[in-house]
Write a protein that holds these residues in place. Sequence first.
Motif, PDB file in Angstrom:
ATOM      1  N   ALA A  41       0.824  -1.201   0.000  1.00 32.54           N
ATOM      2  CA  ALA A  41       0.000   0.000   0.000  1.00 32.54           C
ATOM      3  C   ALA A  41       0.866   1.262   0.000  1.00 32.54           C
ATOM      4  O   ALA A  41       0.541   2.259  -0.675  1.00 32.54           O
ATOM      5  N   LEU A  42       1.955   1.225   0.765  1.00 28.71           N
ATOM      6  CA  LEU A  42       2.876   2.366   0.778  1.00 28.71           C
ATOM      7  C   LEU A  42       3.496   2.577  -0.595  1.00 28.71           C
ATOM      8  O   LEU A  42       3.577   3.710  -1.087  1.00 28.71           O
ATOM      9  N   TYR A  43       3.922   1.486  -1.209  1.00 25.50           N
ATOM     10  CA  TYR A  43       4.545   1.576  -2.530  1.00 25.50           C
ATOM     11  C   TYR A  43       3.574   2.208  -3.529  1.00 25.50           C
ATOM     12  O   TYR A  43       3.949   3.128  -4.279  1.00 25.50           O
ATOM     13  N   VAL A  44       2.355   1.740  -3.543  1.00 22.93           N
ATOM     14  CA  VAL A  44       1.351   2.275  -4.464  1.00 22.93           C
ATOM     15  C   VAL A  44       1.115   3.760  -4.196  1.00 22.93           C
ATOM     16  O   VAL A  44       1.029   4.579  -5.129  1.00 22.93           O
ATOM     17  N   ALA A  45       1.029   4.111  -2.921  1.00 18.83           N
ATOM     18  CA  ALA A  45       0.791   5.513  -2.567  1.00 18.83           C
ATOM     19  C   ALA A  45       1.938   6.406  -3.026  1.00 18.83           C
ATOM     20  O   ALA A  45       1.715   7.518  -3.533  1.00 18.83           O
ATOM     21  N   TYR A  46       3.171   5.915  -2.859  1.00 17.33           N
ATOM     22  CA  TYR A  46       4.330   6.710  -3.265  1.00 17.33           C
ATOM     23  C   TYR A  46       4.373   6.902  -4.782  1.00 17.33           C
ATOM     24  O   TYR A  46       4.674   7.992  -5.284  1.00 17.33           O
ATOM     25  N   VAL A  47       4.078   5.839  -5.529  1.00 19.55           N
ATOM     26  CA  VAL A  47       4.077   5.940  -6.986  1.00 19.55           C
ATOM     27  C   VAL A  47       2.994   6.914  -7.443  1.00 19.55           C
ATOM     28  O   VAL A  47       3.217   7.763  -8.321  1.00 19.55           O
ATOM     29  N   LYS A  48       1.824   6.812  -6.837  1.00 14.93           N
ATOM     30  CA  LYS A  48       0.733   7.710  -7.227  1.00 14.93           C
ATOM     31  C   LYS A  48       1.031   9.159  -6.839  1.00 14.93           C
ATOM     32  O   LYS A  48       0.463  10.092  -7.423  1.00 14.93           O
ATOM     33  N   ALA A  49       1.930   9.321  -5.854  1.00 15.42           N
ATOM     34  CA  ALA A  49       2.303  10.675  -5.433  1.00 15.42           C
ATOM     35  C   ALA A  49       3.355  11.284  -6.360  1.00 15.42           C
ATOM     36  O   ALA A  49       3.738  12.449  -6.190  1.00 15.42           O
ATOM     37  N   GLY A  50       3.854  10.478  -7.310  1.00 13.29           N
ATOM     38  CA  GLY A  50       4.792  11.019  -8.284  1.00 13.29           C
ATOM     39  C   GLY A  50       6.198  10.472  -8.224  1.00 13.29           C
ATOM     40  O   GLY A  50       7.055  10.867  -9.023  1.00 13.29           O
ATOM     41  N   MET A  51       6.478   9.561  -7.292  1.00  9.94           N
ATOM     42  CA  MET A  51       7.822   8.987  -7.219  1.00  9.94           C
ATOM     43  C   MET A  51       8.040   8.004  -8.362  1.00  9.94           C
ATOM     44  O   MET A  51       7.082   7.437  -8.901  1.00  9.94           O
ATOM     45  N   THR A  52       9.296   7.792  -8.708  1.00 12.01           N
ATOM     46  CA  THR A  52       9.617   6.730  -9.659  1.00 12.01           C
ATOM     47  C   THR A  52       9.429   5.389  -8.964  1.00 12.01           C
ATOM     48  O   THR A  52       9.379   5.320  -7.722  1.00 12.01           O
ATOM     49  N   THR A  58      12.247   1.769  -2.725  1.00 12.81           N
ATOM     50  CA  THR A  58      13.220   1.984  -1.648  1.00 12.81           C
ATOM     51  C   THR A  58      12.545   2.559  -0.417  1.00 12.81           C
ATOM     52  O   THR A  58      12.779   2.105   0.712  1.00 12.81           O
ATOM     53  N   LYS A  59      11.688   3.536  -0.614  1.00  6.26           N
ATOM     54  CA  LYS A  59      11.025   4.190   0.521  1.00  6.26           C
ATOM     55  C   LYS A  59      10.048   3.245   1.235  1.00  6.26           C
ATOM     56  O   LYS A  59       9.836   3.350   2.441  1.00  6.26           O
ATOM     57  N   ALA A  60       9.472   2.306   0.472  1.00  2.38           N
ATOM     58  CA  ALA A  60       8.532   1.344   1.073  1.00  2.38           C
ATOM     59  C   ALA A  60       9.245   0.138   1.671  1.00  2.38           C
ATOM     60  O   ALA A  60       8.598  -0.726   2.271  1.00  2.38           O
ATOM     61  N   GLY A  61      10.584   0.076   1.506  1.00  3.81           N
ATOM     62  CA  GLY A  61      11.342  -1.008   2.116  1.00  3.81           C
ATOM     63  C   GLY A  61      11.615  -2.184   1.211  1.00  3.81           C
ATOM     64  O   GLY A  61      11.977  -3.270   1.681  1.00  3.81           O
ATOM     65  N   TYR A  62      11.463  -1.996  -0.104  1.00  7.10           N
ATOM     66  CA  TYR A  62      11.751  -3.060  -1.067  1.00  7.10           C
ATOM     67  C   TYR A  62      13.134  -2.857  -1.704  1.00  7.10           C
ATOM     68  O   TYR A  62      13.589  -1.723  -1.849  1.00  7.10           O
ATOM     69  N   LYS A  63      13.736  -3.957  -2.141  1.00  5.87           N
ATOM     70  CA  LYS A  63      14.972  -3.865  -2.911  1.00  5.87           C
ATOM     71  C   LYS A  63      14.664  -3.607  -4.381  1.00  5.87           C
ATOM     72  O   LYS A  63      15.452  -3.005  -5.102  1.00  5.87           O
ATOM     73  N   ALA A  64      13.492  -4.100  -4.806  1.00 13.15           N
ATOM     74  CA  ALA A  64      13.030  -3.880  -6.180  1.00 13.15           C
ATOM     75  C   ALA A  64      11.517  -3.655  -6.145  1.00 13.15           C
ATOM     76  O   ALA A  64      10.845  -4.018  -5.172  1.00 13.15           O
ATOM     77  N   ALA A  65      11.008  -3.070  -7.202  1.00 13.35           N
ATOM     78  CA  ALA A  65       9.569  -2.793  -7.252  1.00 13.35           C
ATOM     79  C   ALA A  65       8.775  -4.090  -7.143  1.00 13.35           C
ATOM     80  O   ALA A  65       9.092  -5.072  -7.809  1.00 13.35           O
ATOM     81  N   PRO A  66       7.748  -4.157  -6.290  1.00 11.75           N
ATOM     82  CA  PRO A  66       6.941  -5.377  -6.150  1.00 11.75           C
ATOM     83  C   PRO A  66       6.183  -5.673  -7.440  1.00 11.75           C
ATOM     84  O   PRO A  66       5.718  -4.755  -8.119  1.00 11.75           O
ATOM     85  N   SER A  67       6.077  -6.966  -7.752  1.00 11.68           N
ATOM     86  CA  SER A  67       5.440  -7.371  -9.009  1.00 11.68           C
ATOM     87  C   SER A  67       4.104  -8.071  -8.800  1.00 11.68           C
ATOM     88  O   SER A  67       3.552  -8.639  -9.742  1.00 11.68           O
ATOM     89  N   ALA A  68       3.576  -8.049  -7.587  1.00 10.18           N
ATOM     90  CA  ALA A  68       2.310  -8.729  -7.296  1.00 10.18           C
ATOM     91  C   ALA A  68       1.186  -8.177  -8.174  1.00 10.18           C
ATOM     92  O   ALA A  68       1.128  -6.983  -8.466  1.00 10.18           O
TER      93      ALA A  68
END
Length: 255
Positions: A41-52, A58-68
Amino acid sequence: MQIINCEQGSPEWHAARAGAITASMFKTARTRVNELDERQALYVAYVKAGMTEKEAATKAGYKAAPSAEAVKRALAGEKVGDWSDTAKNYAFRLAVERIAGAPLDEGFETWQMARGHELEPEARMEHEMATGLVVDRAGFVLTDDGLFGASADGLFGEDGGSEYKCFVAPDRLRAFHIDGDASEVMDQVQGCMWITGRKRWHLGLYCPALAPIGKQLWLREFARDDDYIESMVDDLLAFAGLVDSYEQTLRQKAA
């Protein structure tokens, strides 16, 4: 709230519960599947906020973008998550009960329910002996709109209430007696405080088999948690909408 004075397990009790979302089923009513977890949910929120994608990962704590798949759907603006089949079946049952104005199972009780009702007076007595409280039976309590209800096993003082469980399954007994874990019934405990307006709730796990070592009653007090209740009520109101939709669909089919 509405207090209906009746014996638990009686025809009046079953009639009062018909169509109402009851505290003992709040946990079921809140169960969903295929939801985003916290990091997703954090990852999605960050991307929708304009992050790459890399920055968001990285900000959500992943080494790579989640692919679920759920993440992909959320990023595409599609609906993510749904009620579990158990929740859907419960919602459908309530819709039928609302239409019928009576319990779908005609008041049938499992042996576990019957055992609980039989042992409840003993559990209440043990509770009173352990605490010195005078506990009054409460029957069934409904919210003013009749949407939600709770079988409060006892009320005491101006701000207290109680719930008694009589589990026999080893895994359930172990959770309480060994792990001190009451999370399985916390929705019910906080739900009872929400519906009755009480500030504290005593949870007693009564097991006569443990009387030889004086541990027949596992007893804990829980304080009202308004943050927990607020989150729970949001989920329950959404579930009530599911019940409404099923009822409307059934009535349309009938017409």
